[in-house]
Scaffold this motif. Sequence first.
Motif, short mmCIF file in Angstrom:
data_model
loop_
_atom_site.label_atom_id
_atom_site.label_comp_id
_atom_site.label_asym_id
_atom_site.label_seq_id
_atom_site.Cartn_x
_atom_site.Cartn_y
_atom_site.Cartn_z
N THR A 439 -5.46 -14.79 -4.00
CA THR A 439 -5.17 -13.43 -4.45
C THR A 439 -5.91 -12.41 -3.59
O THR A 439 -5.38 -11.34 -3.29
N ALA A 440 -7.12 -12.77 -3.13
CA ALA A 440 -7.85 -11.87 -2.22
C ALA A 440 -7.10 -11.73 -0.89
O ALA A 440 -6.94 -10.63 -0.35
N PHE A 441 -6.65 -12.85 -0.36
CA PHE A 441 -5.89 -12.90 0.90
C PHE A 441 -4.65 -12.02 0.79
O PHE A 441 -4.39 -11.14 1.62
N LEU A 442 -3.87 -12.23 -0.27
CA LEU A 442 -2.62 -11.48 -0.41
C LEU A 442 -2.88 -10.00 -0.69
O LEU A 442 -2.11 -9.14 -0.26
N SER A 443 -3.98 -9.70 -1.39
CA SER A 443 -4.31 -8.29 -1.65
C SER A 443 -4.58 -7.56 -0.34
O SER A 443 -4.20 -6.40 -0.17
N THR A 444 -5.26 -8.24 0.59
CA THR A 444 -5.50 -7.63 1.91
C THR A 444 -4.18 -7.33 2.60
O THR A 444 -3.99 -6.26 3.19
N LEU A 445 -3.24 -8.25 2.49
CA LEU A 445 -1.93 -8.03 3.13
C LEU A 445 -1.19 -6.85 2.48
O LEU A 445 -0.58 -6.03 3.17
N VAL A 446 -1.28 -6.76 1.16
CA VAL A 446 -0.62 -5.64 0.46
C VAL A 446 -1.24 -4.32 0.94
O VAL A 446 -0.52 -3.36 1.24
N ASP A 447 -2.56 -4.26 1.05
CA ASP A 447 -3.21 -3.04 1.54
C ASP A 447 -2.76 -2.72 2.96
O ASP A 447 -2.56 -1.55 3.31
N ASP A 448 -2.60 -3.75 3.78
CA ASP A 448 -2.12 -3.53 5.15
C ASP A 448 -0.73 -2.91 5.15
O ASP A 448 -0.45 -1.98 5.92
N VAL A 449 0.15 -3.44 4.31
CA VAL A 449 1.51 -2.88 4.25
C VAL A 449 1.43 -1.39 3.93
O VAL A 449 2.05 -0.56 4.59
N VAL A 476 6.89 -16.36 -18.57
CA VAL A 476 5.96 -15.23 -18.62
C VAL A 476 5.46 -14.91 -17.21
O VAL A 476 5.07 -15.82 -16.46
N ILE A 477 5.50 -13.63 -16.87
CA ILE A 477 4.98 -13.20 -15.57
C ILE A 477 3.57 -12.67 -15.78
O ILE A 477 3.39 -11.62 -16.41
N ASN A 478 2.59 -13.41 -15.31
CA ASN A 478 1.20 -13.02 -15.51
C ASN A 478 0.36 -13.24 -14.25
O ASN A 478 -0.85 -13.38 -14.30
N ASP A 479 1.03 -13.30 -13.10
CA ASP A 479 0.33 -13.54 -11.83
C ASP A 479 -0.64 -12.38 -11.57
O ASP A 479 -0.24 -11.22 -11.62
N PRO A 480 -1.92 -12.69 -11.26
CA PRO A 480 -2.89 -11.62 -11.03
C PRO A 480 -2.59 -10.75 -9.80
O PRO A 480 -3.19 -9.69 -9.63
N LEU A 481 -1.63 -11.16 -8.96
CA LEU A 481 -1.26 -10.31 -7.83
C LEU A 481 -0.31 -9.19 -8.27
O LEU A 481 -0.24 -8.14 -7.62
N ALA A 482 0.40 -9.41 -9.36
CA ALA A 482 1.46 -8.46 -9.76
C ALA A 482 0.99 -7.01 -9.86
O ALA A 482 1.71 -6.11 -9.45
N PRO A 483 -0.23 -6.73 -10.38
CA PRO A 483 -0.66 -5.33 -10.46
C PRO A 483 -0.69 -4.63 -9.10
O PRO A 483 -0.56 -3.41 -9.03
N LYS A 484 -0.84 -5.39 -8.01
CA LYS A 484 -0.90 -4.79 -6.67
C LYS A 484 0.48 -4.46 -6.10
O LYS A 484 0.60 -3.77 -5.11
N LEU A 485 1.54 -5.01 -6.71
CA LEU A 485 2.88 -4.92 -6.12
C LEU A 485 3.67 -3.77 -6.73
O LEU A 485 3.43 -3.36 -7.86
N ASP A 486 4.67 -3.27 -5.98
CA ASP A 486 5.61 -2.29 -6.53
C ASP A 486 6.70 -2.98 -7.33
O ASP A 486 7.15 -2.49 -8.35
N VAL A 487 7.15 -4.10 -6.78
CA VAL A 487 8.25 -4.85 -7.39
C VAL A 487 7.80 -6.29 -7.55
O VAL A 487 7.28 -6.88 -6.60
#
Length: 617
Positions: A439-449, A476-487
């Motif tokens: 989730t840390a790895f993907l959060s960095t990518l989201v910030d880059d986008v 149920v959608i409860n992935d901790p990455l979801a709050p960082k995403l638009d969709v």
Amino acid sequence: GLALAAAAACASVSVAQPVAQPAPTPVLVAADLRDGVDLNGAWNYSIDPFRDGLAGFHGEEAGKGHRRYDETDVAAAEKADPQALYEYDMRRSPVAYLPSSWITQDPTLRHYEGLIWYQRTFTAHLKPGQRAFLRFGAVDYTAHVYVNGKAVGRHEGGFTPFAFEVTGLLRDGENQVTVGADSQRNADSVPPPVTDWENYGGITRAVKLVVTPATFVDDAWVRLTRDGHIAASVKLDGPGAANAPVRVRVAGANLTISGQTDASGAWTGSIPRPRGLRLWSPESPTLYDVTVEAGGDVLRDRIGFRTIEVRGEDILLNGKSVFLRGISLHEEEIGKEPTRAITPASARALLSEAKVGLNGNFVRLAHYPHSEVMTRAADEMGLLVWSEIPVYWRVAFSNPQTLANARKMLAENIVRDRNRASIILWSVANETPISEPRTAFLSTLVDDVRALDDSRLVTAALLADRTERDGHPEQVINDPLAPKLDVMAINTYNGWYSGDALSAVPAITWRSDYRKPLIFSELGADAQVGFHDENGRKFSEEFQAEYFRATLAMADKVSFLRGMSPWILKDFRSPRRQHPVHQQGWNRKGLISETGQRKQAFQVLADHYRKLAEKAG
Ligand code: GCB
């Protein structure tokens, strides 16, 4: 002890993320439309499974042994010195026609994962002050590039463009370029070795010697902002880059933005959107001829203008709520023996099935950046696009080098395609098992986008959790990455991989911890074209058609669903699909077979999308 130490090291690196924004240099935006020398066509090639061309067997440096792949002309060298020893001769080696994967030239290389050398000569006559860049659309997976016997660079990542300046290395007249394409990936690569598609090693996209003036427009991004401005960002490179006048013109829209670069050669300007500007949409995909003039260079592109945003659970295209009637596709053309080299014609053939055949308005270009030929075709034909990088399944999320690699790919993809109106979603990952480092790895990518492109939406293909409510199955959608995403996007296979009976699928309910739009980024079932079974056994066309009916009935009841891209338009090669009767090396979830025959499920989805389109008006 060792294992523990390794785990501790991983835990600490996952916290300290690098923050600097990776930027490709040079960018050479719109390289496909620039002047230069086309280097596609006939190249000689030679297999090198032990990588002798990169280093000798005692570890000595490349080019010191008797297998110098970058030697100019072995026949001439042998003539000059009859005692000279060469255990290769590129000019007498077999010929490959590029771009293509090597399996196209030699089917016995089907499962070869390793290094192959490619070489050709070309003629160049640079005028004084001109600069030259060797530009590759993509080389799978690592490229080692040499010009006239000198190493010019290395690039990792099989799906994004890169370029090296070769101005000082070119001779006036004949030149030679040598490329080692190494298809092998390891546990730290992006993607890792295990995927569900054919790797297709080789020089799979166009090669070009791009020629520019001394100072040139390296990057230009022209877009419609959400607050109603046409904005242009330009970056010059060269001795005249600083404080240079810039003019951006949109022909046919009566629009010019001008300004001057700063000391670093960069400039951003904007003006309110002119009345009468026709917006790009799937229904009317208007593109304008845009020119950027600066530093003695003129860059041309074809650009559409539209906005995309999220409000509550809605996705708004040009301010209006849209439902994404999509389909996923791999970069693999229709045909019995596909390679991975997309031409305008093969892109059109695939996209027409999505747009005309299925009544769609959206494609998910899975699972890596597709060729610029494909995204240009989507711009022209009017298809909304999901674009992603191959952060797929079990990536080495705790390895900082892997993160650096993924960030670089993401940046290369975004700067290549920021001018494509069709692209509305950047996706950072597919089906990645949840963990803190992930989730840390993907959060960095989201910030880059968000730092690279604030005009589009960010997503990732996630998995839902299975629970029960009042005795009914619930997802149920409860992935901790979801709050960082638009969709939010979910791959769902109830009734195929799960034990659910198809008759039970429509009653499955969906719940989300987050108030955001959802896309079913995948849903699907295998079917072998022409295999019919009244009892609807798996792999029959009947099963796949019924799977689609059941899943679409389930989807109809998900109030926050705003689109879907079922898996997948066409049967595609996958070495992990070896059912001897039904698969034979192909993933059979296509709605059409590898040669383009439609299965029953095709019509089920086409009818569903026609009704949705009629409802939307
Ligand atoms: C998935 C993957 C996709 C596979 C597909 C399948 O969830 O994202 O790459 O090909 O399932 O067919 O299993």
